[in-house]
Design an enzyme around this catalytic site. Structure first.
Site, mmCIF file in Angstrom:
data_model
loop_
_atom_site.group_PDB
_atom_site.id
_atom_site.type_symbol
_atom_site.label_atom_id
_atom_site.label_comp_id
_atom_site.label_asym_id
_atom_site.label_seq_id
_atom_site.Cartn_x
_atom_site.Cartn_y
_atom_site.Cartn_z
ATOM 1 N N ARG A 282 10.101 10.948 -7.131
ATOM 2 C CA ARG A 282 9.930 11.293 -5.717
ATOM 3 C C ARG A 282 11.163 10.818 -4.967
ATOM 4 O O ARG A 282 11.243 9.682 -4.551
ATOM 5 C CB ARG A 282 8.669 10.612 -5.172
ATOM 6 C CG ARG A 282 8.182 11.186 -3.849
ATOM 7 C CD ARG A 282 7.161 10.288 -3.211
ATOM 8 N NE ARG A 282 7.810 9.145 -2.580
ATOM 9 C CZ ARG A 282 7.254 7.950 -2.407
ATOM 10 N NH1 ARG A 282 6.036 7.717 -2.838
ATOM 11 N NH2 ARG A 282 7.921 6.963 -1.826
ATOM 12 N N HIS A 286 6.966 9.479 0.669
ATOM 13 C CA HIS A 286 5.609 9.894 0.247
ATOM 14 C C HIS A 286 5.134 11.011 1.182
ATOM 15 O O HIS A 286 4.776 12.087 0.758
ATOM 16 C CB HIS A 286 4.647 8.706 0.290
ATOM 17 C CG HIS A 286 3.208 9.107 0.298
ATOM 18 N ND1 HIS A 286 2.619 9.779 -0.756
ATOM 19 C CD2 HIS A 286 2.237 8.990 1.245
ATOM 20 C CE1 HIS A 286 1.349 10.039 -0.462
ATOM 21 N NE2 HIS A 286 1.093 9.577 0.752
ATOM 22 N N TYR A 295 10.307 -0.705 0.530
ATOM 23 C CA TYR A 295 9.740 -1.210 -0.723
ATOM 24 C C TYR A 295 10.480 -0.755 -1.966
ATOM 25 O O TYR A 295 10.174 -1.172 -3.055
ATOM 26 C CB TYR A 295 8.253 -0.832 -0.847
ATOM 27 C CG TYR A 295 7.951 0.653 -0.719
ATOM 28 C CD1 TYR A 295 8.111 1.511 -1.804
ATOM 29 C CD2 TYR A 295 7.520 1.199 0.490
ATOM 30 C CE1 TYR A 295 7.852 2.860 -1.693
ATOM 31 C CE2 TYR A 295 7.250 2.551 0.605
ATOM 32 C CZ TYR A 295 7.416 3.381 -0.493
ATOM 33 O OH TYR A 295 7.157 4.709 -0.370
#
Lengths: 387, 328
Positions: A282, A286, A295
């Protein structure tokens, strides 16, 4: 006694448990699933494994290439429109184009596809008009249902909840003795849902013609794959359920197409389900409500940038003499134009009827609901909303 | 002493952190709660303070982690389970309704479930119908559980502390729309007891009863109606199980008119239950039947304007109050 006689022909669940070859001492060492090999045909430099290269026509290769470029162009425009406040929350597919498009290239109109919310590249290939998808993400009520002639499920936001219904569709095909199949995709994150295990088990037991694609893109929002499973692969879930499984380089369009083709052929031939773990990444957020920089190590993203699925396919097609710099530029421009044209069409479309939210709840509108609908309409009118 | 003003979400965080400092048996688990500080940043800083043993990121497996937490609660721990959204709790319906709510009963009083399930409930965030559930009416039907819905930052902290200390399973319903609202929250330890409704606005003409976020619209409606000379009393029920019907009855006996505002669907709902009880206890005091304001009887629309029109909103409440008080 009569009952016992009737049971003579029935099998029992324990008949094969105690074989004559029961070992004299118990083997207590656990079975090591080890690494399941990853199918790759096109490496990240665009070099092809000649022994594995599929026999695909130039037309198919170029169409597939364009679908990937179009998927990315759509993605990029949707991100812009979301930031302009014209779209709701949007889940980009940037970097996963091969994985998502390779899932549906072997499907026919009669087959079914159960997408997740990140699957628009495949939805476009399946026949969703771009402006229809724009209406979906902009919150128009008529945008969410699949187009009339497309056998796709609407997606669910509750993770993994679409996988069991997909197996049910497959079991229905068996029941009706059809030679069709279902492709369902779910993420590495969804693989933790109990419902996904149940779906794998049902499909295996009933030999449902279902191809499970576990899109392992590395992250379930901020949770990395290593926190989601203890064994080394998601494909291993297939072994546990008695489903043939394979791992595929999800950024290699040729590998995705070959693996899915073989799996859909198996399904159509009555050989039951297949589980494909597609390893991809990815590259982006998200959803537009997420910021991965808090993160995720940016160095990891750089590693995957070099594995871009479109770039390597371009190199392959160029080496084959099917593309050159001009053709690459033209493809990109024509895809961007197509997206812009869809956007303009979307802007020019009539606003939806706001009372549509009362439609299709029942076959015919119950009178209590009709009364609510009229109240709702009256309030909107009084508020000066143009109908 | 000046008032300390903090956000609703920080009040929740303080409640959890203070209880975790006081009681080693309390821990937090859920999706994105640790590393990511919570999908809605409610558990911000908690991983740093308590470490991964007590602030646990789980896989996406609501049924799985709810069931496991219930087991931990049965063995004497006091888990706080965060559902990113109560909508996602639907896949965990069996463990939370069949195990948590019935365990004390089924074990003949031997072991219960001191557990808190908490997270965002309700629509209004443009999240689509499967992600916009108001679960209160659905779950409040089940005996054995408690259900609390805080409206402001003060109650958020005080009620969550009560929930964590309670020996029963508590379904704690927060609204995403309220998380950024601010209010006075004392630094010192305090709790807000369950089963005590709060009269948030005094009035003489009509009693408005609601829980959680729709109270916001009740206040807007009360202001609007005050201009028309209709004086509303607003009752924040605070907890649905237990339900403080006495405070509501006392108010209706004074105003003789009642409107219940409930964001769930109308059929077999909190609204219908409260209305039924008011009819029973205030039969001779009511000048009109109890009016009810709910979400429309359809799945939550995704489009922002349609969603706002669908929810209990100021306009719907004003109309109901005017009708209940014969001011149409």
């Amino acid at each position: 006694m009569a009952a016992q006689n009737q049971n003579d022909k029935k099998t029992t669940s324990s008949e094969e448990v105690f074989s004559k070859n029961t070992p004299s001492s118990m083997n207590t060492s656990p079975i090591d699933l080890g690494q399941i090999e990853v199918l790759q045909i096109l490496n990240e430099h665009g070099e092809v494994d000649k022994g594995l290269e599929p026999d695909l026509s130039n037309e198919v290769l170029l169409d597939t290439y364009r679908a990937m470029v179009l998927g990315r162009a759509f993605d990029s425009r949707m991100m812009t429109m979301q930031r302009q406040g014209r779209m709701g929350t949007f889940a980009p597919n940037f970097g996963q184009e091969a994985c998502i498009i390779g899932q549906v290239t072997s499907l026919t109109k009669n087959d079914w596809f159960a997408p997740s919310y990140r699957s628009f590249g495949a939805q476009i290939m399946r026949g969703w008009p771009l402006e229809h998808l724009m209406r979906l993400w902009a919150g128009f009520h008529d945008g969410f249902p699949p187009p009339k002639n497309v056998n796709d499920l609407p997606f669910s936001i509750v993770i993994g909840s679409h996988v069991l219904p997909a197996v049910g569709i497959g079991m229905g095909m068996n029941y009706k003795k059809k030679k069709d199949c279902v492709v369902v995709n779910y993420g590495d994150g969804a693989s933790s849902q109990g419902a996904v295990s149940e779906a794998l088990n049902f499909a295996a037991v009933y030999k449902a013609p279902v191809v499970f694609i576990c899109e392992n893109n590395g992250w379930a929002i901020s949770t990395p794959t290593k926190k989601q499973r203890a064994n080394q692969t998601f494909a291993a879930h297939g072994i546990a359920h008695g489903i043939p499984c394979i791992r595929v380089d999800g950024n290699d369009i040729l590998a995705m197409m070959c693996a899915t083709k073989e799996a859909t052929d198996r399904a159509r031939n009555g050989d039951g389900p297949t589980l494909i773990e597609a390893i991809t990444y990815r590259m982006s957020l998200h959803t537009t409500a997420d910021d991965p920089t808090v993160y995720r190590d940016e160095d990891e993203v750089k590693v995957w940038e070099a594995r871009c699925p479109i770039k390597r396919f371009e190199t392959f097609l160029t080496n084959k003499g099917l593309l050159d710099d001009d053709a690459i530029k033209e493809t990109l421009e024509s895809c961007e134009e197509e997206v812009i044209a869809a956007r303009d069409k979307f802007y020019a479309m009539d606003p939806a009827d706001p009372t549509e939210i009362f439609d299709h709840l029942y076959e015919s509108v119950p009178k209590e609901l009709q009364a609510q609908r009229e109240e709702y309409l009256r309030r909107l009118r009084e508020k000066g909303i143009d109908l | 002493m000046s008032e300390r003003i903090i956000e609703f979400r920080d009040a929740l965080c303080e409640a959890m952190s203070e209880e975790m400092r006081d009681d080693q048996k309390v821990f937090l688990l859920g999706e994105e709660v640790a590393q990511y500080n919570g999908a809605y940043k409610i558990s911000k800083g908690m991983l740093d303070e308590f470490g991964p043993r007590r602030v646990i990121d789980t896989p996406i497996s609501e049924s799985g982690f709810s069931g496991m937490a219930i087991g931990a609660a049965m063995r004497g721990l006091r888990p706080i389970v965060e559902f990113m959204s109560w909508s996602f709790s639907l896949v965990a319906a069996d463990p939370i309704l069949n195990n948590a709510a019935k365990m004390l009963y089924m074990s003949g009083g031997q072991f219960g479930c001191p557990i808190v399930f908490r997270g965002n409930d309700g629509a209004g965030g443009q999240l689509g119908s499967t992600h916009s559930w108001c679960v209160e009416s659905l779950y409040a039907n089940v005996p054995g559980l408690k259900m609390a819905i805080p409206y402001d930052a003060y109650d958020a902290k005080g009620m969550l502390k009560t929930a964590i200390r309670d020996d029963n399973p508590v379904f704690f319903l927060e609204s995403e729309r309220l998380l950024s609202t601010t209010g006075h929250v004392p630094q010192e330890d305090y709790t807000v007891p369950f089963g005590q409704a709060f009269v948030r606005r005094q009035g003489t003409d009509c009693t408005l009863i609601s829980f959680g976020r729709p109270l916001h619209f009740c206040f807007e409606a009360a202001e609007e109606l005050a201009k028309e000379g209709i004086d509303c009393e607003i009752i924040d029920g605070r907890t649905i199980r237990p339900l403080d019907i006495d405070t509501m009855v006392k108010s209706v006996k004074k105003t003789n008119a009642c409107v219940v505002v409930d964001q769930s669907w109308s059929f077999a709902s909190i609204g219908s239950e409260v209305a039924s009880q008011i009819h029973r206890y205030c039969f001779d005091d009511l000048d009109n039947f109890v009016h009810r304001v709910h979400s429309d009887d359809v799945p939550t629309p995704y489009a922002s304007n349609l969603e706002q029109a669908y929810l209990p909103n100021t306009r719907k409440i004003c109309e109901a109050v005017r009708s209940a008080t014969y001011n149409t």
